[in-house]
Design a protein around this motif. Structure first.
Motif, PDB file in Angstrom:
ATOM      1  N   ARG A  33      65.246  21.611 -16.909  1.00  0.00           N
ATOM      2  CA  ARG A  33      64.428  20.841 -17.846  1.00  0.00           C
ATOM      3  C   ARG A  33      64.806  21.104 -19.299  1.00  0.00           C
ATOM      4  O   ARG A  33      64.621  20.262 -20.151  1.00  0.00           O
ATOM      5  CB  ARG A  33      62.949  21.166 -17.629  1.00  0.00           C
ATOM      6  N   ARG A  34      65.312  22.280 -19.582  1.00  0.00           N
ATOM      7  CA  ARG A  34      65.628  22.631 -20.966  1.00  0.00           C
ATOM      8  C   ARG A  34      66.992  22.070 -21.359  1.00  0.00           C
ATOM      9  O   ARG A  34      67.910  22.021 -20.556  1.00  0.00           O
ATOM     10  CB  ARG A  34      65.614  24.146 -21.136  1.00  0.00           C
ATOM     11  N   ASN A  35      67.112  21.693 -22.622  1.00  0.00           N
ATOM     12  CA  ASN A  35      68.354  21.131 -23.143  1.00  0.00           C
ATOM     13  C   ASN A  35      69.458  22.175 -23.216  1.00  0.00           C
ATOM     14  O   ASN A  35      69.202  23.380 -23.250  1.00  0.00           O
ATOM     15  CB  ASN A  35      68.125  20.571 -24.550  1.00  0.00           C
ATOM     16  N   LYS A  67      67.351  22.519 -28.828  1.00  0.00           N
ATOM     17  CA  LYS A  67      66.317  21.612 -29.316  1.00  0.00           C
ATOM     18  C   LYS A  67      65.215  21.532 -28.275  1.00  0.00           C
ATOM     19  O   LYS A  67      65.478  21.252 -27.105  1.00  0.00           O
ATOM     20  CB  LYS A  67      66.905  20.231 -29.581  1.00  0.00           C
ATOM     21  N   ASP A  68      63.988  21.790 -28.686  1.00  0.00           N
ATOM     22  CA  ASP A  68      62.842  21.744 -27.774  1.00  0.00           C
ATOM     23  C   ASP A  68      62.645  20.322 -27.258  1.00  0.00           C
ATOM     24  O   ASP A  68      62.692  19.358 -28.017  1.00  0.00           O
ATOM     25  CB  ASP A  68      61.576  22.225 -28.499  1.00  0.00           C
ATOM     26  N   SER A 124      65.956  31.870 -28.495  1.00  0.00           N
ATOM     27  CA  SER A 124      65.568  32.820 -27.457  1.00  0.00           C
ATOM     28  C   SER A 124      66.740  33.728 -27.119  1.00  0.00           C
ATOM     29  O   SER A 124      67.873  33.470 -27.514  1.00  0.00           O
ATOM     30  CB  SER A 124      65.097  32.070 -26.199  1.00  0.00           C
ATOM     31  N   CYS A 125      66.436  34.775 -26.376  1.00  0.00           N
ATOM     32  CA  CYS A 125      67.475  35.674 -25.877  1.00  0.00           C
ATOM     33  C   CYS A 125      68.280  34.921 -24.820  1.00  0.00           C
ATOM     34  O   CYS A 125      67.727  34.188 -24.010  1.00  0.00           O
ATOM     35  CB  CYS A 125      66.834  36.914 -25.279  1.00  0.00           C
TER      36      CYS A 125
END
Length: 189
Positions: A120-122, A159-160, A169-170
């Motif tokens: 789901r995350r870019n 990008k959120d 983030s790590c």
């Protein structure tokens, strides 16, 4: 006249490269992390530099992603022990370096299921410091097999998906995939 000077310069460069034979190697990189190419340059004092460009396939084998990411790493490696027997040289080494790429990072879930648990995350930019440890097997001073483990500690900027702002983030895949083996098959020239 200009062409003859250029030709002499090229011949001089070619002779210096030939004189330092087997200081370079080029090969294929293969791992559960991805596939790519590696270029290595031998340095004085039992050291070598390694440059690797790969396609990061996180999520692809399990159906969670359909596009690879891009990853580049550099490391300076120190050979601390060498053995030789019957035309085979064994070299143990460790090294440090840095890496960067445009990749996915870790997300919970392992396989895509009906209805979708795709990533789901870019994609995002990753930069990290890395450390590696490995063993090289050199056969007849021309073919090299290298088994290596690399851990990366750094950050991931993407990008959120919901708010559109930048998330920092790590880089978790660098830590979670540190024990994934990497095999490099290269030719020395």
């Amino acid at each position: 006249m200009k062409h003859s000077k250029v030709l002499v310069l090229i011949l001089c460069l070619a002779m210096t490269l030939t004189a330092g034979a087997q200081d370079y190697s080029f090969g294929l990189y293969s791992s559960i992390k991805g596939i790519g190419a590696t270029f290595e340059h031998r340095r004085p004092n039992n050291c070598f530099n390694s440059y690797t460009a790969t396609m990061d396939i996180y999520g692809m084998p399990t159906g969670r992603s359909n596009m690879p990411g891009g990853h580049f790493s550099y490391s300076h490696n120190v050979i601390y022990r060498e053995y030789g027997s019957n035309g085979v040289k064994y070299s143990l080494y460790w090294g440090t370096g840095c890496s960067a790429g445009f990749v996915h990072d870790f997300e919970k879930g392992l396989f895509a299921q009906p209805g979708g648990t795709i990533l789901r995350r870019n994609y995002g930019l990753m930069c990290a410091l890395d450390g590696n440890y490995g063993c090289r097997f050199t056969f007849r001073e021309s073919l090299c097999l290298d088994l290596r483990f690399t851990g990366e500690f750094g950050c991931h900027i993407r990008k959120d998906e919901i708010h559109g702002n930048q998330d920092l983030s790590c880089y978790l895949n660098g830590i979670f995939r540190a024990l994934y083996p990497q095999l490099i098959i290269s030719y020395l020239f």
